[in-house]
Design a protein around this motif. Sequence first.
Motif, PDB file in Angstrom:
ATOM      1  N   LEU A 121     -50.496  16.863  14.656  1.00  0.00           N
ATOM      2  CA  LEU A 121     -50.933  15.623  15.280  1.00  0.00           C
ATOM      3  C   LEU A 121     -50.344  14.487  14.464  1.00  0.00           C
ATOM      4  O   LEU A 121     -50.594  14.378  13.259  1.00  0.00           O
ATOM      5  N   VAL A 122     -49.529  13.667  15.112  1.00  0.00           N
ATOM      6  CA  VAL A 122     -48.859  12.565  14.438  1.00  0.00           C
ATOM      7  C   VAL A 122     -49.301  11.245  15.066  1.00  0.00           C
ATOM      8  O   VAL A 122     -48.854  10.912  16.168  1.00  0.00           O
ATOM      9  N   PRO A 123     -50.202  10.520  14.394  1.00  0.00           N
ATOM     10  CA  PRO A 123     -50.568   9.192  14.919  1.00  0.00           C
ATOM     11  C   PRO A 123     -49.424   8.219  14.654  1.00  0.00           C
ATOM     12  O   PRO A 123     -48.788   8.256  13.610  1.00  0.00           O
ATOM     13  N   SER A 124     -49.181   7.373  15.642  1.00  0.00           N
ATOM     14  CA  SER A 124     -48.094   6.409  15.525  1.00  0.00           C
ATOM     15  C   SER A 124     -48.588   5.060  16.036  1.00  0.00           C
ATOM     16  O   SER A 124     -48.950   4.934  17.210  1.00  0.00           O
ATOM     17  N   ASN A 125     -48.620   4.061  15.166  1.00  0.00           N
ATOM     18  CA  ASN A 125     -49.018   2.723  15.583  1.00  0.00           C
ATOM     19  C   ASN A 125     -47.839   2.032  16.248  1.00  0.00           C
ATOM     20  O   ASN A 125     -46.786   1.849  15.642  1.00  0.00           O
ATOM     21  N   LEU A 126     -48.024   1.674  17.505  1.00  0.00           N
ATOM     22  CA  LEU A 126     -46.976   0.967  18.231  1.00  0.00           C
ATOM     23  C   LEU A 126     -46.879  -0.465  17.744  1.00  0.00           C
ATOM     24  O   LEU A 126     -47.860  -1.024  17.256  1.00  0.00           O
ATOM     25  N   PRO A 127     -45.727  -1.068  17.880  1.00  0.00           N
ATOM     26  CA  PRO A 127     -45.630  -2.480  17.496  1.00  0.00           C
ATOM     27  C   PRO A 127     -46.458  -3.346  18.453  1.00  0.00           C
ATOM     28  O   PRO A 127     -46.614  -3.008  19.617  1.00  0.00           O
ATOM     29  N   GLY A 128     -46.990  -4.404  17.919  1.00  0.00           N
ATOM     30  CA  GLY A 128     -47.763  -5.266  18.808  1.00  0.00           C
ATOM     31  C   GLY A 128     -48.506  -6.322  18.076  1.00  0.00           C
ATOM     32  O   GLY A 128     -48.550  -6.436  16.904  1.00  0.00           O
ATOM     33  N   ARG A 185     -63.750  20.884  23.845  1.00  0.00           N
ATOM     34  CA  ARG A 185     -62.331  20.660  23.549  1.00  0.00           C
ATOM     35  C   ARG A 185     -61.567  21.952  23.806  1.00  0.00           C
ATOM     36  O   ARG A 185     -62.107  23.050  23.679  1.00  0.00           O
ATOM     37  N   SER A 186     -60.333  21.801  24.154  1.00  0.00           N
ATOM     38  CA  SER A 186     -59.482  22.956  24.430  1.00  0.00           C
ATOM     39  C   SER A 186     -58.977  23.562  23.136  1.00  0.00           C
ATOM     40  O   SER A 186     -58.964  22.923  22.089  1.00  0.00           O
ATOM     41  N   THR A 187     -58.542  24.803  23.232  1.00  0.00           N
ATOM     42  CA  THR A 187     -57.857  25.445  22.120  1.00  0.00           C
ATOM     43  C   THR A 187     -56.362  25.325  22.404  1.00  0.00           C
ATOM     44  O   THR A 187     -55.900  25.693  23.468  1.00  0.00           O
ATOM     45  N   PHE A 188     -55.648  24.787  21.447  1.00  0.00           N
ATOM     46  CA  PHE A 188     -54.215  24.585  21.608  1.00  0.00           C
ATOM     47  C   PHE A 188     -53.470  25.578  20.733  1.00  0.00           C
ATOM     48  O   PHE A 188     -53.967  26.015  19.705  1.00  0.00           O
ATOM     49  N   HIS A 189     -52.280  25.934  21.136  1.00  0.00           N
ATOM     50  CA  HIS A 189     -51.450  26.818  20.326  1.00  0.00           C
ATOM     51  C   HIS A 189     -50.048  26.227  20.234  1.00  0.00           C
ATOM     52  O   HIS A 189     -49.369  26.054  21.246  1.00  0.00           O
ATOM     53  N   ASN A 190     -49.685  25.910  19.012  1.00  0.00           N
ATOM     54  CA  ASN A 190     -48.331  25.450  18.720  1.00  0.00           C
ATOM     55  C   ASN A 190     -47.965  24.165  19.475  1.00  0.00           C
ATOM     56  O   ASN A 190     -46.863  24.016  19.981  1.00  0.00           O
ATOM     57  N   VAL A 191     -48.907  23.235  19.543  1.00  0.00           N
ATOM     58  CA  VAL A 191     -48.696  21.983  20.263  1.00  0.00           C
ATOM     59  C   VAL A 191     -48.432  20.858  19.263  1.00  0.00           C
ATOM     60  O   VAL A 191     -49.162  20.685  18.291  1.00  0.00           O
ATOM     61  N   SER A 192     -47.380  20.116  19.503  1.00  0.00           N
ATOM     62  CA  SER A 192     -47.065  18.944  18.701  1.00  0.00           C
ATOM     63  C   SER A 192     -47.475  17.709  19.499  1.00  0.00           C
ATOM     64  O   SER A 192     -46.995  17.499  20.615  1.00  0.00           O
ATOM     65  N   VAL A 193     -48.383  16.919  18.937  1.00  0.00           N
ATOM     66  CA  VAL A 193     -48.913  15.751  19.638  1.00  0.00           C
ATOM     67  C   VAL A 193     -48.539  14.495  18.871  1.00  0.00           C
ATOM     68  O   VAL A 193     -48.781  14.403  17.669  1.00  0.00           O
ATOM     69  N   GLU A 194     -47.930  13.547  19.556  1.00  0.00           N
ATOM     70  CA  GLU A 194     -47.710  12.227  18.991  1.00  0.00           C
ATOM     71  C   GLU A 194     -48.673  11.285  19.698  1.00  0.00           C
ATOM     72  O   GLU A 194     -48.609  11.112  20.905  1.00  0.00           O
ATOM     73  N   LEU A 195     -49.595  10.745  18.951  1.00  0.00           N
ATOM     74  CA  LEU A 195     -50.617   9.858  19.485  1.00  0.00           C
ATOM     75  C   LEU A 195     -50.170   8.419  19.259  1.00  0.00           C
ATOM     76  O   LEU A 195     -50.210   7.913  18.142  1.00  0.00           O
ATOM     77  N   ASP A 196     -49.668   7.781  20.309  1.00  0.00           N
ATOM     78  CA  ASP A 196     -49.201   6.395  20.218  1.00  0.00           C
ATOM     79  C   ASP A 196     -50.396   5.466  20.366  1.00  0.00           C
ATOM     80  O   ASP A 196     -51.079   5.476  21.393  1.00  0.00           O
ATOM     81  N   ILE A 197     -50.644   4.664  19.352  1.00  0.00           N
ATOM     82  CA  ILE A 197     -51.813   3.797  19.302  1.00  0.00           C
ATOM     83  C   ILE A 197     -51.393   2.353  19.518  1.00  0.00           C
ATOM     84  O   ILE A 197     -50.525   1.836  18.813  1.00  0.00           O
TER      85      ILE A 197
END
Length: 89
Positions: A82-89, A38-50
């Motif tokens: 890291l912000v998981p986000s459940n998409l509508p569906g 895995r990579s090393t990240f610095h100051n990364v904001s990730v929105e994980l759309d599920i």
Amino acid sequence: MIFSDLMEYTDRFSLYRYAGGSQAIRTFKESRDAAVARSTFHNVSVELDIIPRGDVFAEVGRCRDTFWTWFFGDDDGPDAKLVPSNLPG
């Protein structure tokens, strides 16, 4: 932007095969051979759309959540998240 199925469903690695996050992480590391797992990240904001899927068991969802939390676990800095986000569906 991550299209998670592109990484999660290959011949060498698939989150759909595991019931536990630790087993998935271990297998992912092994599938990378000598490469950095895995990579090393610095100051990364990730929105994980599920994308919700009715045919995916709850343990696969928990495995996925554990995996992505680990994958982005080396992120540091004031805006790292890291912000998981459940998409509508």
